[in-house]
Motif scaffolding. Structure first.
Motif, PDB file in Angstrom:
ATOM      1  N   GLU A  68      -2.777  -7.288  -5.277  1.00 52.09           N
ATOM      2  CA  GLU A  68      -1.344  -7.571  -5.395  1.00 52.09           C
ATOM      3  C   GLU A  68      -0.687  -6.706  -6.453  1.00 52.09           C
ATOM      4  O   GLU A  68       0.351  -6.078  -6.233  1.00 52.09           O
ATOM      5  N   ILE A  69      -1.283  -6.673  -7.629  1.00 49.24           N
ATOM      6  CA  ILE A  69      -0.674  -5.994  -8.767  1.00 49.24           C
ATOM      7  C   ILE A  69      -0.588  -4.491  -8.533  1.00 49.24           C
ATOM      8  O   ILE A  69       0.462  -3.863  -8.742  1.00 49.24           O
ATOM      9  N   LEU A  70      -1.690  -3.885  -8.073  1.00 44.93           N
ATOM     10  CA  LEU A  70      -1.733  -2.436  -7.939  1.00 44.93           C
ATOM     11  C   LEU A  70      -0.928  -1.934  -6.752  1.00 44.93           C
ATOM     12  O   LEU A  70      -0.543  -0.773  -6.704  1.00 44.93           O
ATOM     13  N   SER A  71      -0.656  -2.784  -5.766  1.00 44.96           N
ATOM     14  CA  SER A  71       0.118  -2.342  -4.605  1.00 44.96           C
ATOM     15  C   SER A  71       1.619  -2.478  -4.821  1.00 44.96           C
ATOM     16  O   SER A  71       2.403  -1.989  -4.012  1.00 44.96           O
ATOM     17  N   ARG A  72       2.023  -3.123  -5.910  1.00 46.43           N
ATOM     18  CA  ARG A  72       3.457  -3.344  -6.147  1.00 46.43           C
ATOM     19  C   ARG A  72       4.064  -2.332  -7.105  1.00 46.43           C
ATOM     20  O   ARG A  72       5.231  -2.433  -7.445  1.00 46.43           O
ATOM     21  N   VAL A 115     -11.666  -0.977 -12.248  1.00 45.56           N
ATOM     22  CA  VAL A 115     -10.827  -0.694 -11.085  1.00 45.56           C
ATOM     23  C   VAL A 115      -9.443  -0.215 -11.524  1.00 45.56           C
ATOM     24  O   VAL A 115      -8.901   0.769 -10.988  1.00 45.56           O
ATOM     25  N   CYS A 116      -8.861  -0.878 -12.508  1.00 38.15           N
ATOM     26  CA  CYS A 116      -7.530  -0.482 -12.985  1.00 38.15           C
ATOM     27  C   CYS A 116      -7.546   0.887 -13.649  1.00 38.15           C
ATOM     28  O   CYS A 116      -6.598   1.667 -13.507  1.00 38.15           O
ATOM     29  N   LEU A 117      -8.612   1.190 -14.385  1.00 40.98           N
ATOM     30  CA  LEU A 117      -8.712   2.520 -15.003  1.00 40.98           C
ATOM     31  C   LEU A 117      -8.736   3.616 -13.944  1.00 40.98           C
ATOM     32  O   LEU A 117      -8.098   4.662 -14.101  1.00 40.98           O
ATOM     33  N   PHE A 118      -9.448   3.391 -12.853  1.00 45.49           N
ATOM     34  CA  PHE A 118      -9.447   4.362 -11.766  1.00 45.49           C
ATOM     35  C   PHE A 118      -8.060   4.489 -11.146  1.00 45.49           C
ATOM     36  O   PHE A 118      -7.620   5.581 -10.790  1.00 45.49           O
ATOM     37  N   ALA A 119      -7.355   3.359 -11.023  1.00 45.14           N
ATOM     38  CA  ALA A 119      -6.009   3.388 -10.432  1.00 45.14           C
ATOM     39  C   ALA A 119      -5.022   4.145 -11.315  1.00 45.14           C
ATOM     40  O   ALA A 119      -4.009   4.638 -10.816  1.00 45.14           O
ATOM     41  N   CYS A 120      -5.306   4.234 -12.608  1.00 46.27           N
ATOM     42  CA  CYS A 120      -4.392   4.887 -13.555  1.00 46.27           C
ATOM     43  C   CYS A 120      -4.717   6.362 -13.780  1.00 46.27           C
ATOM     44  O   CYS A 120      -4.065   7.015 -14.605  1.00 46.27           O
ATOM     45  N   LEU A 121      -5.720   6.885 -13.087  1.00 49.64           N
ATOM     46  CA  LEU A 121      -6.066   8.293 -13.263  1.00 49.64           C
ATOM     47  C   LEU A 121      -4.908   9.197 -12.832  1.00 49.64           C
ATOM     48  O   LEU A 121      -4.095   8.816 -11.979  1.00 49.64           O
ATOM     49  N   PRO A 122      -4.798  10.385 -13.410  1.00 46.54           N
ATOM     50  CA  PRO A 122      -3.681  11.293 -13.067  1.00 46.54           C
ATOM     51  C   PRO A 122      -3.645  11.634 -11.584  1.00 46.54           C
ATOM     52  O   PRO A 122      -4.669  11.584 -10.881  1.00 46.54           O
ATOM     53  N   GLU A 123      -2.473  12.043 -11.120  1.00 47.31           N
ATOM     54  CA  GLU A 123      -2.275  12.326  -9.702  1.00 47.31           C
ATOM     55  C   GLU A 123      -3.160  13.481  -9.231  1.00 47.31           C
ATOM     56  O   GLU A 123      -3.602  13.501  -8.085  1.00 47.31           O
ATOM     57  N   LYS A 209       3.840   8.498  -4.337  1.00 48.64           N
ATOM     58  CA  LYS A 209       4.825   8.094  -3.329  1.00 48.64           C
ATOM     59  C   LYS A 209       4.445   6.738  -2.742  1.00 48.64           C
ATOM     60  O   LYS A 209       5.294   5.919  -2.491  1.00 48.64           O
ATOM     61  N   ARG A 210       3.138   6.525  -2.522  1.00 48.89           N
ATOM     62  CA  ARG A 210       2.681   5.286  -1.927  1.00 48.89           C
ATOM     63  C   ARG A 210       3.018   4.107  -2.828  1.00 48.89           C
ATOM     64  O   ARG A 210       3.523   3.089  -2.382  1.00 48.89           O
ATOM     65  N   VAL A 211       2.728   4.265  -4.127  1.00 51.20           N
ATOM     66  CA  VAL A 211       2.982   3.179  -5.075  1.00 51.20           C
ATOM     67  C   VAL A 211       4.471   2.872  -5.144  1.00 51.20           C
ATOM     68  O   VAL A 211       4.893   1.713  -5.132  1.00 51.20           O
ATOM     69  N   LYS A 212       5.315   3.928  -5.160  1.00 49.73           N
ATOM     70  CA  LYS A 212       6.765   3.711  -5.244  1.00 49.73           C
ATOM     71  C   LYS A 212       7.283   3.012  -3.997  1.00 49.73           C
ATOM     72  O   LYS A 212       8.103   2.102  -4.061  1.00 49.73           O
ATOM     73  N   SER A 213       6.805   3.454  -2.825  1.00 48.49           N
ATOM     74  CA  SER A 213       7.308   2.872  -1.583  1.00 48.49           C
ATOM     75  C   SER A 213       6.898   1.429  -1.444  1.00 48.49           C
ATOM     76  O   SER A 213       7.680   0.588  -1.012  1.00 48.49           O
ATOM     77  N   VAL A 214       5.653   1.098  -1.809  1.00 50.15           N
ATOM     78  CA  VAL A 214       5.206  -0.286  -1.715  1.00 50.15           C
ATOM     79  C   VAL A 214       5.951  -1.147  -2.710  1.00 50.15           C
ATOM     80  O   VAL A 214       6.374  -2.265  -2.439  1.00 50.15           O
ATOM     81  N   GLY A 215       6.172  -0.589  -3.934  1.00 49.08           N
ATOM     82  CA  GLY A 215       6.877  -1.346  -4.960  1.00 49.08           C
ATOM     83  C   GLY A 215       8.308  -1.644  -4.580  1.00 49.08           C
ATOM     84  O   GLY A 215       8.862  -2.694  -4.883  1.00 49.08           O
ATOM     85  N   SER A 216       8.966  -0.669  -3.855  1.00 43.11           N
ATOM     86  CA  SER A 216      10.358  -0.897  -3.483  1.00 43.11           C
ATOM     87  C   SER A 216      10.452  -1.856  -2.307  1.00 43.11           C
ATOM     88  O   SER A 216      11.476  -2.480  -2.087  1.00 43.11           O
TER      89      SER A 216
END
Length: 216
Positions: A68-72, A115-123, A209-216
């Motif tokens: 939930e958190i990482l997809s928003r 898991v969160c550290l991997f999600a925060c890695l640079p683009e 882009k994926r994170v922004k679109s899901v968050g919006s």
């Protein structure tokens, strides 16, 4: 024995409709009730199978919360600091002799933090071929998870029947692992891919882009 996690997951998914109803009432209602259930099991007389299953329920809840958190959409800097602290706390806790529920929570902190550290890695990391390979294997991960153990047992049984003992050859292990991986990927193509979420069936877009679109 090695299939214990599948047995646990069956119970978690049987509980899912009731938990989803509570989750629709609020974030804290859903996750708080799940944690309370896991704590209450410590004071209920032990049931051979159900007690350890519910004791591990926070691990499943942590996975649902992370999804939930990482997809928003999230602030990578803030989350990475919290994730690092959680991973360190979990690792430190595992060095101690703790009660069962506390030990489960150390795994929750350690796993969630990583898991969160991997999600925060640079683009640029998300754009690398190694990340793409890992993502492709991850999409196929459930087929690998389900199928690998029966196939490994079958290969071991054939080896025992042929040589009269437990297989110890490194070449057999390497070849068997590659064969099992190939069969698992074939199983994915035959079955699981037809039931994936539409987003996973289409070419994966840029992470940001994926994170922004899901968050919006």
């Amino acid at each position: 024995g090695p299939l214990w996690s599948l047995a646990y997951e069956i119970v978690y998914y049987l509980l899912y409709p009731a938990w989803l109803y509570l989750r629709c009432l609020g974030f804290m209602t859903g996750y708080g009730t799940g944690l309370i259930l896991s704590v209450l099991i410590l004071w209920i007389p032990q049931v051979q199978f159900l007690s350890p299953v519910l004791l591990c329920y926070p691990v499943w809840l942590a996975g649902a919360a992370l999804a939930e958190i990482l997809s928003r959409g999230f602030h990578a800097g803030f989350v990475s600091v919290l994730a690092g602290l959680a991973a360190l706390a979990g690792f430190a806790g595992l060095q101690l002799s703790l009660p069962p529920f506390a030990t489960i929570m150390t795994y929750v902190f350690l796993g969630s933090g990583l898991v969160c550290l991997f999600a925060c890695l640079p683009e640029r990391f998300a754009a690398s071929r190694w990340h793409r390979l890992g993502e492709e294997l991850g999409i196929r991960g459930y087929s690998i998870y389900i199928l690998h153990f029966p196939l490994v047992v079958l290969i071991s049984a054939c080896a025992i029947d042929r040589w009269g003992g437990r297989p110890l050859s490194g070449w057999l292990a390497t070849g068997g692992a590659l064969l099992v991986l190939g069969l698992c990927l074939l199983g994915f193509q035959i079955c699981e891919r037809h039931f994936l979420h539409a987003r996973l069936r289409s070419p994966a877009p840029n992470i940001k882009k994926r994170v922004k679109s899901v968050g919006s």
